[in-house]
Design a protein around this motif. Sequence first.
Motif, short mmCIF file in Angstrom:
data_model
loop_
_atom_site.label_atom_id
_atom_site.label_comp_id
_atom_site.label_asym_id
_atom_site.label_seq_id
_atom_site.Cartn_x
_atom_site.Cartn_y
_atom_site.Cartn_z
N ARG A 120 39.53 -59.47 -12.84
CA ARG A 120 39.71 -60.84 -12.38
C ARG A 120 38.61 -61.73 -12.97
O ARG A 120 38.88 -62.75 -13.57
CB ARG A 120 39.67 -60.88 -10.85
CG ARG A 120 40.11 -62.19 -10.29
CD ARG A 120 40.19 -62.13 -8.77
NE ARG A 120 40.66 -63.41 -8.26
CZ ARG A 120 39.86 -64.45 -8.11
NH1 ARG A 120 38.59 -64.37 -8.43
NH2 ARG A 120 40.35 -65.60 -7.66
N ILE A 137 38.96 -64.71 -15.83
CA ILE A 137 38.42 -66.06 -15.67
C ILE A 137 37.47 -66.36 -16.82
O ILE A 137 37.53 -67.42 -17.45
CB ILE A 137 37.70 -66.19 -14.31
CG1 ILE A 137 38.72 -66.11 -13.18
CG2 ILE A 137 36.92 -67.49 -14.24
CD1 ILE A 137 38.11 -66.04 -11.80
N MET A 170 39.34 -66.83 -20.10
CA MET A 170 40.00 -68.13 -20.21
C MET A 170 39.00 -69.19 -20.65
O MET A 170 39.29 -70.03 -21.49
CB MET A 170 40.62 -68.52 -18.87
CG MET A 170 41.91 -67.80 -18.57
SD MET A 170 42.47 -68.25 -16.94
CE MET A 170 44.10 -67.53 -16.94
N ARG A 171 37.81 -69.11 -20.02
CA ARG A 171 36.78 -70.11 -20.39
C ARG A 171 36.38 -69.91 -21.85
O ARG A 171 36.26 -70.86 -22.61
CB ARG A 171 35.57 -69.95 -19.47
CG ARG A 171 35.89 -70.43 -18.06
CD ARG A 171 34.66 -70.58 -17.21
NE ARG A 171 35.04 -71.21 -15.95
CZ ARG A 171 34.71 -70.78 -14.74
NH1 ARG A 171 33.95 -69.72 -14.60
NH2 ARG A 171 35.12 -71.40 -13.65
#
Lengths: 322, 526
Positions: free
Chosen positions: A203, A207, A210-211
Amino acid sequence: MSEHVTGEIVSETEDPADPRAFFTLVAERVALLIRPSRVLDFGSARGDFVRAFCEQGIDAYGIVASGVIDTVNPAIRGRLSIDATSATTKRWDLISWSGIGEHLSQVNVEAGIDAICKATDRVLLYSTPSDSGESRQVNRRAQANWASAFADRGLYRRTDLDLASASLWASIFERSPEAISDLVQRYEEWTYPMLVELLDDNRSSVIEAMRTLRVALSHGTELVTTSPELDALKIKHSEVAQELQETRHHLLTCRDELIGSEAEIDRLRQKLQAEIEERDRLWHECQSLQRQISNKRSSVGWRIWNALVWKLDHGRQKRAKR
Amino acid sequence: MNQQDPLFSVLTPVYDPPIDVLQQMIDSVRSQTFDRWEHILVDDLSPSSSVRDVLRRAAGRDSRIRVIERTAKGGISAGSNDAIAIANGQFLALLDHDDLLSPDALEVMARVITEHPDVDYLYSDEGKIDESGRFFGEFRKPDWSPEYLRSQMYTCHLSVIRAALVEEIGGFDGAFDGSQDHDLVLRVTERAKEVVHVPSVLYYWRVIAGSTARTLSAKPWAWDAGRKAVQAHLDRIRISATAFPGRVPGTYELQRQLPLDYRVSVIISTRGTVGSVWGEQRCFVLETVRSALAATEHPEIEFVVVYDPLTPERVLTELAGMVPRGSLVLVPCAGSINSSRKRNLGSLASSGEAVVLLNDNVEVRRPRWLENLVGPLLEPDVGLTGARLVDRDGGIRCAGYAYEKGGYQSPFRGLNDHEARLISHTLVNRECSGVSTACAAVRRAVFEHVGGLCERLPSSMADVDLSMKIASAEHRVLWLANVELFSFDSFLEGLECSSVQPSEYDLVDARWGVAERTYDSYMPSY
C-alpha cells in the motif's frame, strides 16, 4: 521405480553462484533443523549434495544419471548409484527431490513421487522456479504444484522449518496425519502475517510509486530537448491547446445557458399551466353564475317581481307627470 | 371507505407498560377515523397479569383486536415477528405499547397509498407526549433521505410498510434488538420501489423515564445495535465505508474509503491574500493547501490554482514547494474577479474524475476530509457533496442551504458549537437542497453536464444555481457533517463572494423561483 526414470537425470541449475557452497548451506541447515541419520539424494548430479550431507556427519547416498557416474569425485563415488529402484525399496530419514522432476515426463514424475513417498516420511524439495531459463526442463512446475503432489500422498510442508536463509527454492515436506482444519490453521498462521506485511508494504509502495511516477512524468516533459522544429511544434501545440480550452469553456457556458433556459421554460410553463387552470376555474365560475342568472330570469318569481317593478315604475312616472 | 382501501395491521409488542398508558394506546387505534384495520398485540410474558387482563378485555370488546400471549420471553423482535406471522393486512403499521396514533393516522396513510400505488414504505412526522399528557416536540421530517437514515433513525414513527416486503426480507432481526426498527427500515428501503414521507404528525411518542424518546444515552446498547445495523446495511449495498458512533447518542458517522487510484482535482482560485487568524498573519491559500494535504492520505490528488496577476510570486513558489511534484497546475487568470469563471477555467485545466471546489480562505479541521467528501460520489446517483463550514470559534457558517420562506436560506448559520450540538441536522450527514462551494465535490461528468458554475453569477448565488442544476438532473446533493473546515473572512474574497447583485438574484429566481418556494423538502423543520 521403473528404470527409465533414472535415465533422464542431468545436472541442475542452482541459484547461488557457487553450487558447492549452496549445497553446503542447505545441508548444514537440514542437519541443524531435522538431524536425519540416512539421506537419499535423487538427481544428485555430480554428488555435491551427498558430499555436503556427509560433511555434516549424515549417512548420505545419491542417485545419478548413468553418464556421469565415472566423472564424480572418487571420494564419494561409492555412495552414488544409478539404480533408483533398489534405493527406494529401503527406508530413508529424508529423501532429497532436488530439481529432478523438471526433467521428467508427467507420468514418470508421478511414479517417482509415489516411489519416494513410500520410502520416506520426509522429503527435501528443491525446485527451480518456472522462469529459471533452464532449457532442458520439460516439466517445470510452480512450488504450489509440487506441494499439491506431495499432499496427495499425505506429506505437507513443515511451515515451522525455514530454509530461506539457504535457498528460497528449498522446503521440507513431511508425512502428517493432521486433520484438514489443523492443516489449514497451520498454513494460515504461516501465510497470513506475510500477507499482512506484504499488503501493508504494498500500500505504501503504491502510494510512493504513484508520487514517483508523477515526478518522473513531470521530469520527462521538462527533459525534452529543444530544436527549431520542436519549438515550432510546441508553439503550435500551445496554440491548439489554447483554442481547445477556449472551445471547451464556450461549450461549458453554453450548457449552463441551455440548462438555465430549460429551467426558465419549465417554470414559465408551470406558471402558464397554473394561469390556464385559474382562467378555466374563473370561466367555469362565470358560466355557472350565468346559468344561475338565466334560471333566475326564467323563474315565475322573477317574472312577477319584474311585473311588480314595472308597475311601480309606471305608477311613479304617471305620478310624476301629474 | 371501500374495499379498494388497504387493510392495515397495526403491530404492537407489549412488555409491562403502565396500565393506563397501554389502555390509551389501544384506544388511539380504536378511535381511528378509518376502519380497515386490525390490531395485533403480543404480550412478551409481562410480569404483571393485569397487562394480559387489559389485552384480553380489549380483544373481547373489538373483534379487530387480536392478542398473542407468549409463553417465553423473546424480546421485541420476536414479539413483532409473532405479530407479523398472523397479520392479514397489506400494510403493517408499527406502534409501540406506550405511544399514540393521531385519530386520522390510518386515514391519511390510506389516502397517500392510493395516490402512490407502488409505495412500499411510508413514514410520517411525529410529536411527543409527556407523562402529564401534554403534546410537544413536533418533529417535521425531511423527505426521503437515505444518507440521513445511515446517520440516524429519523423515519421512526409512524412507519407503515408493505407486508409482502417485510415477509420477503424475513421480518425483524433479533440481533439488532434495541435498534431493530432501524435495521428493518434500512433493509426495507434497500428494496423498496418507492418511499414516501407523509408531512403530517400522525404519531406521538411518550416520554417516560428510560424511554428512547427522552434519551438514547439511557440505552447505550441500542446505540451500538444501531451502529451494527448501519454497518450491515453498508456492507449489503457495497458502500465502502465504516460506521462509527456519532457525536451524540443515536447518531452514526460514516468514514468512507476512496480507491487509491481515484484522481481528485482540487480547484482553488486565489490572489494570495494575507490576513490575520487567531492573532497570526497568514497567507490564506498556503494554509488552505497545507491543511488540505495534511488531512488526507489520498495519493491521487491534484491542485489546480487559478491565480490573479496580483498574486505574489513568492506565494506561487511556496505552493510549488508544498505540493508533491507533478501535482500542481497553475492557471493564470487576468482581468476577472468572477469567481465562477475562475473555477470553470480551473476545472477545464484539471484531470481528476472528481472536482473539489475549495475557497482559498479555509482550513481543514478534521482528518480524512477528502476521502469523506469525495467518497459518496462513488454512488452513481450522488452528484454533489458539501462540507460543514465553521467560523474561527467553531460556530456554524454553513450547514447546507434550504430554499424556503420565499428565499434561499443558510439554516443554523451563527449557532455556536454548543447550540449546534442540540440539533442533529448540524451533526449528521444528510440530503439537502444545496451546499456551499466554499468546499464542495462534484463528479467531473456531472459538473460538465450541467455546464459548470454559471458565469453570470459571480457571487455565492452560483452555489445555489449549481445545486439546483445538479438536483434537477436527478442527482442527490449531500451535506456531510464529518467533513469540517474553518472558513475565514478575507477582505477581497468577502467583496467578491458576499455581495449579491439584484441582477444575480433575478437570474436565479427566473431559473428556479424564489418567491413561490415556501417549503424545503429536506429542511422542513427549519
